[in-house]
Design a protein around this motif. Structure first.
Motif, PDB file in Angstrom:
ATOM      1  N   GLN A 328       0.827  -1.207   0.000  1.00 37.31           N
ATOM      2  CA  GLN A 328       0.000   0.000   0.000  1.00 37.31           C
ATOM      3  C   GLN A 328       0.859   1.253   0.000  1.00 37.31           C
ATOM      4  O   GLN A 328       0.556   2.239  -0.691  1.00 37.31           O
ATOM      5  CB  GLN A 328      -0.921  -0.008   1.219  1.00 37.31           C
ATOM      6  CG  GLN A 328      -1.995  -1.084   1.179  1.00 37.31           C
ATOM      7  CD  GLN A 328      -2.743  -1.203   2.491  1.00 37.31           C
ATOM      8  OE1 GLN A 328      -2.507  -0.456   3.438  1.00 37.31           O
ATOM      9  NE2 GLN A 328      -3.650  -2.169   2.558  1.00 37.31           N
ATOM     10  N   SER A 332       0.913   4.041  -2.982  1.00 38.12           N
ATOM     11  CA  SER A 332       0.565   5.427  -2.669  1.00 38.12           C
ATOM     12  C   SER A 332       1.648   6.419  -3.071  1.00 38.12           C
ATOM     13  O   SER A 332       1.414   7.624  -3.106  1.00 38.12           O
ATOM     14  CB  SER A 332       0.311   5.564  -1.165  1.00 38.12           C
ATOM     15  OG  SER A 332       1.524   5.473  -0.439  1.00 38.12           O
ATOM     16  N   LEU A 350      -0.040  12.392   1.481  1.00 35.68           N
ATOM     17  CA  LEU A 350      -0.465  11.001   1.516  1.00 35.68           C
ATOM     18  C   LEU A 350      -1.690  10.889   2.416  1.00 35.68           C
ATOM     19  O   LEU A 350      -1.909  11.739   3.277  1.00 35.68           O
ATOM     20  CB  LEU A 350       0.655  10.112   2.085  1.00 35.68           C
ATOM     21  CG  LEU A 350       1.994  10.105   1.365  1.00 35.68           C
ATOM     22  CD1 LEU A 350       3.014   9.333   2.190  1.00 35.68           C
ATOM     23  CD2 LEU A 350       1.845   9.476  -0.004  1.00 35.68           C
ATOM     24  N   LEU A 354      -1.569   6.170   6.034  1.00 32.12           N
ATOM     25  CA  LEU A 354      -0.329   5.762   5.373  1.00 32.12           C
ATOM     26  C   LEU A 354       0.809   6.710   5.708  1.00 32.12           C
ATOM     27  O   LEU A 354       1.958   6.291   5.876  1.00 32.12           O
ATOM     28  CB  LEU A 354      -0.534   5.698   3.855  1.00 32.12           C
ATOM     29  CG  LEU A 354      -1.438   4.589   3.334  1.00 32.12           C
ATOM     30  CD1 LEU A 354      -1.556   4.672   1.823  1.00 32.12           C
ATOM     31  CD2 LEU A 354      -0.924   3.218   3.755  1.00 32.12           C
TER      32      LEU A 354
END
Length: 372
Positions: A328, A332, A350, A354
Motif C-alpha cells: 500500500q 501510494s 499522503l 499511510l
C-alpha cells in the motif's frame, strides 16, 4: 553459561527454520486458458549448472554465466504476498507455474529480447529491475518470489533475475557464503550487459545474502574502473541484507561512483538473520537486523525499518515482499520518498494513515550523498 544459552536459542531458531524448509518447488508448464491470472516475463542470468531434473531447470552447482527466459504464471485467486507452489497435479487457478521457458539462450539472443522489451515501453519508463535472491533459495523458489514481487507491487519494468547457486538448504549457510563470493563476477558481467542496453536506468533489488553478492559486484566494477556502468545503476535496494556492518561500510567506501539512491530494508524480527548473526559470532551486527541505522543515514542511505509491521511472515525474512502494508505504501507513492531525492522534496500529501506508517518506518538520509 551465557554461551550455552545462546547455543540453545540458536538451536531452537534453526529447528524452526528447518521446519519451514521444503524440497525445491517444481516448474511445470501450465495450461492457463481457463484460469484467471497474469504471466510475468522474466529474463534469467545464472551461474547455476542446468539440472538433470527437467522440473527443476537449474541445479545448485556452480557454473559459468548462462541465460534463459521464463514466463511465470501468477494466479489471481490468492492473497497478496502469497506464493502457492505447484502440486503434482498443478491447479493454475490458484498455483504458480510457468507458461513458457526458454533455456540455453545465447547472450546475443538474450540481449535482443531485453532490447525488444525495453523498446516496447515509453521512453521515460525504459528501466530494468535486476533481482538477486538470498540464502537458502532454490532456483524455482527465487523465480516465484521474483514474479510475486512484480505482480503484487505492480512493477512495470523489464525484469531480470540473477540466479546464483544457493544450495537451497538451511544447513548449508557456509556453502552459500562461498557461492555468494563465486557469483559476484557473474553479476558484475550481467550488470555490464544490462547497462549497455537502451535502458535509462538499472534498479537492483537484492535480498539477504544476495545483498552481499550485489555489494561485491559493485565493488568489483569500481575496482575495474567501470564508472559508466555504475553511473547507470540507481537505485540500489537491499532487503534484509545479510552483511556485517563493518564489511558493508568497507564495500561501500570502495564503490565509486556510488548509486545516488540507496535504501536498506531492515527488521528486528528477522529470525533468519539472527541465526546468521549467531553463526558469525553474535552481537546483532548484521545490517538487515537494523544494526548501525544512524551510520547508514549519515552515509546518505535511506532505511525502512519493517520491525513494527505485522502483516508479513512468521520468520520475518521476506516481509519486504509479503507485507500488504508495504504494498500500500508503494502504491501510494510513499516509498518514493525513500528511493527518490526529488520526491523527498516534492511535499506530496499522503492519506493520513499511510503517512503515519511511513513516518514510523522510513528514515531518510541525514543529508544528500553529494554533501557527505
Amino acid at each position: 553459561m551465557i554461551r550455552l544459552y545462546r547455543l540453545i536459542a540458536l538451536a531452537t531458531v534453526l529447528a524452526g527454520l528447518s521446519a519451514c524448509t521444503h524440497v525445491p518447488a517444481r516448474l511445470p508448464i501450465l495450461d492457463t486458458s481457463a484460469a484467471d491470472g497474469r504471466s510475468e516475463t522474466i529474463l534469467i542470468a545464472t551461474t547455476r549448472v542446468p539440472s538433470e531434473d527437467p522440473a527443476l531447470r537449474l541445479s545448485n552447482l556452480r557454473g559459468d554465466l548462462s541465460f534463459a527466459r521464463a514466463d511465470v504464471w501468477v494466479p489471481s485467486n490468492r492473497h497478496a504476498g502469497e506464493i502457492n507452489h505447484p502440486s503434482r497435479q498443478p491447479d493454475p487457478s490458484r498455483e504458480f507455474g510457468l507458461t513458457g521457458y526458454q533455456e540455453g539462450m545465447s547472450s546475443a539472443d538474450w540481449y535482443d529480447d531485453l532490447d525488444r522489451q525495453l523498446s516496447a515501453l515509453p521512453l521515460t519508463e525504459r528501466q530494468v529491475l535486476v533481482f538477486v535472491h538470498g540464502f537458502n533459495t532454490p532456483f524455482s523458489d527465487g523465480l516465484y518470489l521474483n514474479a510475486q514481487i512484480l505482480n503484487d507491487f505492480g512493477v512495470n519494468t523489464v525484469a531480470v533475475h540473477y540466479a546464483w547457486p544457493s544450495a537451497g538448504q538451511v544447513t548449508a549457510y557456509l556453502q552459500d557464503r562461498d557461492s555468494a563470493l563465486f557469483a559476484r563476477d557473474g553479476l558484475a558481467d550481467l550488470l555490464v550487459t544490462v547497462a549497455d542496453s537502451p535502458s535509462i536506468s538499472v534498479t537492483i533489488l537484492a535480498h539477504s545474502m544476495g545483498a552481499h553478492v550485489t555489494m561485491e559486484a559493485l565493488r568489483q566494477l569500481s575496482l575495474e574502473g567501470r564508472s559508466e556502468v555504475l553511473a547507470k545503476i540507481d537505485p540500489v535496494i537491499l532487503a534484509m541484507p545479510d552483511i556485517a556492518f563493518d564489511v558493508f561500510f568497507s564495500q561501500l567506501d570502495a564503490i565509486e561512483p556510488r548509486p545516488e539512491n540507496m535504501t536498506v530494508l531492515v527488521s528486528g524480527r528477522d529470525q533468519a538473520l539472527r541465526v546468521s548473526d549467531s553463526l558469525s559470532g553474535g552481537g546483532l551486527a548484521r545490517i538487515g537486523i537494523g544494526a548501525q541505522q544512524d551510520a547508514l543515514t549519515a552515509h546518505g542511505i535511506a532505511v525502512l525499518d519493517l520491525t513494527g509491521l505485522r502483516d508479513g511472515t512468521v520468520i520475518g525474512h521476506t516481509d519486504f515482499a509479503a507485507s500488504t502494508t508495504l504494498m500500500q505504501l508503494a502504491a501510494s507513492g510513499a516509498l518514493d520518498h525513500a528511493f527518490n531525492a526529488e520526491a523527498q522534496s516534492s511535499g506530496s500529501l499522503l492519506p493520513a494513515p499511510l503517512a503515519a506508517i511511513a513516518a514510523q518506518i522510513i528514515r531518510l538520509p541525514a543529508r544528500a550523498f553529494g554533501d557527505n
